[in-house]
Motif scaffolding. Sequence first.
Motif, PDB file in Angstrom:
ATOM      1  N   ASN A   1     -31.050  18.141 -51.577  1.00 37.43           N
ATOM      2  CA  ASN A   1     -31.752  19.408 -51.299  1.00 37.43           C
ATOM      3  C   ASN A   1     -32.839  19.217 -50.244  1.00 37.43           C
ATOM      4  O   ASN A   1     -33.002  20.048 -49.344  1.00 37.43           O
ATOM      5  CB  ASN A   1     -32.362  19.970 -52.580  1.00 37.43           C
ATOM      6  N   ARG A   2     -33.574  18.128 -50.355  1.00 39.66           N
ATOM      7  CA  ARG A   2     -34.665  17.892 -49.395  1.00 39.66           C
ATOM      8  C   ARG A   2     -34.109  17.665 -47.978  1.00 39.66           C
ATOM      9  O   ARG A   2     -34.653  18.182 -47.001  1.00 39.66           O
ATOM     10  CB  ARG A   2     -35.485  16.679 -49.836  1.00 39.66           C
ATOM     11  N   ILE A   3     -33.050  16.852 -47.892  1.00 45.41           N
ATOM     12  CA  ILE A   3     -32.466  16.573 -46.575  1.00 45.41           C
ATOM     13  C   ILE A   3     -31.833  17.824 -45.979  1.00 45.41           C
ATOM     14  O   ILE A   3     -31.937  18.084 -44.775  1.00 45.41           O
ATOM     15  CB  ILE A   3     -31.436  15.428 -46.675  1.00 45.41           C
ATOM     16  N   ALA A   4     -31.157  18.616 -46.796  1.00 45.93           N
ATOM     17  CA  ALA A   4     -30.546  19.859 -46.307  1.00 45.93           C
ATOM     18  C   ALA A   4     -31.596  20.805 -45.761  1.00 45.93           C
ATOM     19  O   ALA A   4     -31.353  21.552 -44.801  1.00 45.93           O
ATOM     20  CB  ALA A   4     -29.754  20.524 -47.429  1.00 45.93           C
ATOM     21  N   ALA A   5     -32.797  20.783 -46.349  1.00 45.00           N
ATOM     22  CA  ALA A   5     -33.868  21.685 -45.916  1.00 45.00           C
ATOM     23  C   ALA A   5     -34.329  21.377 -44.498  1.00 45.00           C
ATOM     24  O   ALA A   5     -34.870  22.246 -43.811  1.00 45.00           O
ATOM     25  CB  ALA A   5     -35.048  21.590 -46.883  1.00 45.00           C
ATOM     26  N   ILE A   6     -34.117  20.145 -44.036  1.00 45.37           N
ATOM     27  CA  ILE A   6     -34.523  19.800 -42.655  1.00 45.37           C
ATOM     28  C   ILE A   6     -33.297  19.634 -41.749  1.00 45.37           C
ATOM     29  O   ILE A   6     -33.337  18.911 -40.751  1.00 45.37           O
ATOM     30  CB  ILE A   6     -35.390  18.522 -42.646  1.00 45.37           C
ATOM     31  N   GLN A   7     -32.181  20.267 -42.136  1.00 46.34           N
ATOM     32  CA  GLN A   7     -30.949  20.284 -41.334  1.00 46.34           C
ATOM     33  C   GLN A   7     -30.344  18.897 -41.182  1.00 46.34           C
ATOM     34  O   GLN A   7     -29.709  18.585 -40.171  1.00 46.34           O
ATOM     35  CB  GLN A   7     -31.215  20.871 -39.942  1.00 46.34           C
TER      36      GLN A   7
END
Length: 614
Positions: A587-593
């Motif tokens: 989730n955290r990585i997806a939030a920064i593309q």
Amino acid sequence: MMKNPLFLPLFFLSLIIGIKAIPIQESFSSKSNNTTSTDSLQITTLKNTIQTYVKNAEYDSVINYSKKLLQLSKKLSDSSLMATSNFYLGYYLQVQFKSDEAFTYYNEAFKIDIRLEDYEAAADMLNAMANIQKGLGDYIGSQITAVEGLKYLEGITNYRTESALYHIISVCFKELGDNKDALLWNDKAIQMAHEHPEDISKSTLVIFQTTRANILVKYEKYQEAITLYATLLEAVDQNNEKEKARILDNLAFTYWLSGERNSNNEDDFLKALELRLKINDLSGLTSSYIHLTQYYLEFDKVKSLEYAEKAYHITMTKNNPISTLEALDYIIRLKNELGKNATSEALAYSQIRNGLEKSNQMIRRIYATTKYDNDQLSKDVLLLKTTTAEKEKQNILYLSSFIVVLMGFSLLFIILKRRHRLEKIRESYKTETRISKKVHDELANDVYQLMIQLEASKNNHDLLDSMEKIYLRTRDISKENNGVHTDHRYSEELTTMLGSYTPSHAKIYIQDLDDIPWQKIDKEKKIALYRVLQELMTNMKKHSEASLVALTFKKTGKSILISYTDNGKGATIDDKKYGNGLHNVENRIAAIQGSFTFNSQLGEGFKAEIKFPN
């Protein structure tokens, strides 16, 4: 008027150069959308009839039915058929030596071709028209027409017509006495014939080479001309009696002009004449008779006059005014020298000269009018293209403006969306930090106070141990969610965090961390990476029992790549011990593309790769 007949235009030989050699049956095609089955049947019948008359050389009938076909094409408004009908009328009228009429029909075909934008066909028509002008002695007009034809061939590959136009320009320069330019244009024609034998026939090349020899004769370079004629005579197909006779006659005449008069001269003249009589080559016979007229002029005037009169009768049959005037010039001179009355010939000379001038004036007027119309048409087309271009330019401008506005809105939307996403990330981090502070300042402190009270009362040591564990856990929660320095201290703080989460029994290797340009990376991305690595280290510390951890940092193009590896006991993908933690990482990585991939099997350690745009 004294003119060397060797330099007379080779009328029919010129005709075969560059003129459309299209079989009648294949040449006519109707493109009218209004053509009915009855019309098509009528067209087919006319074509077949014309073909039959062409085979039988009944040219009056060919012309008559071609005119009917032209009328039908006008009725059907079939421009393509009109152009072709006009061409064939011009061609077969020219075969019958009706040059004025032929020029008119060629010109009509030319105008239609221009409007159809069939520039290759237009150049063919100009080639035919230039040939007529050359045959009538209008050498300057012929050159102008030929040069115009070359302009229409720009960007078009048609070596046959292009070389034919070079040939016409060359002959005209020769007749105008400009032998240097005559050779220049003749070289162009010969070179093109050598380079493109599949398009230019061998017989056409021989004509170009014969013209070169003629130019050399006019230069008085007799030996070069004789050598070239002799070479051509050896190379010519012996079955081609027409070509053989022409070269032999010219060779004999050049020998005579050079002063090498021997017994073979007369024999060669008469041999060439015999061949031409055999095949009824009228153009060739005219040349032979004039040559014999000149040959006998000084020592047998009676015989010279006899050949001049024979030439005159043939040129009248051919309706060739230039050759007719040539023959009359010799007849008038010889009759005067022999004391004979030449009044009728002088009158004929004057009438033919006036008729020739009228023909040239008419042809110049026809072509001048056509050229004016075409120039006007070109201007109209240019104006239309300019107007169209302006409209297209406006449309492009409108479209470009729309695209710019659309791109502006799209960019604004992306910026706002990114800003909104960053705001959510920042808010999330603020919430985490606030919770951490609250846990530390309130819950942890309350638990600590409770532990002091229990210790003071010296009751229940087990409960005291439990409370101490709760306190340590709340302190860890606070630690895991405290603030992150994202300035110049980021690299150092990240190293410290990784070291603090490494168990005492394990070693950690960090490679190339300082090679990353952290100062150019967004604050939110650095915080997300910090939390992700913190999550991985937490999972490793709690579950993996690893003794070795390795982290590699690398910048690849426009991305940052971090590889994580430990030699712990690993886990299956659905292992609950890793499930929630890895879910948080994704989730955290997806939030920064960015992207997060991992690979783990029981007993094989844990590997992960983190990638995000810098």
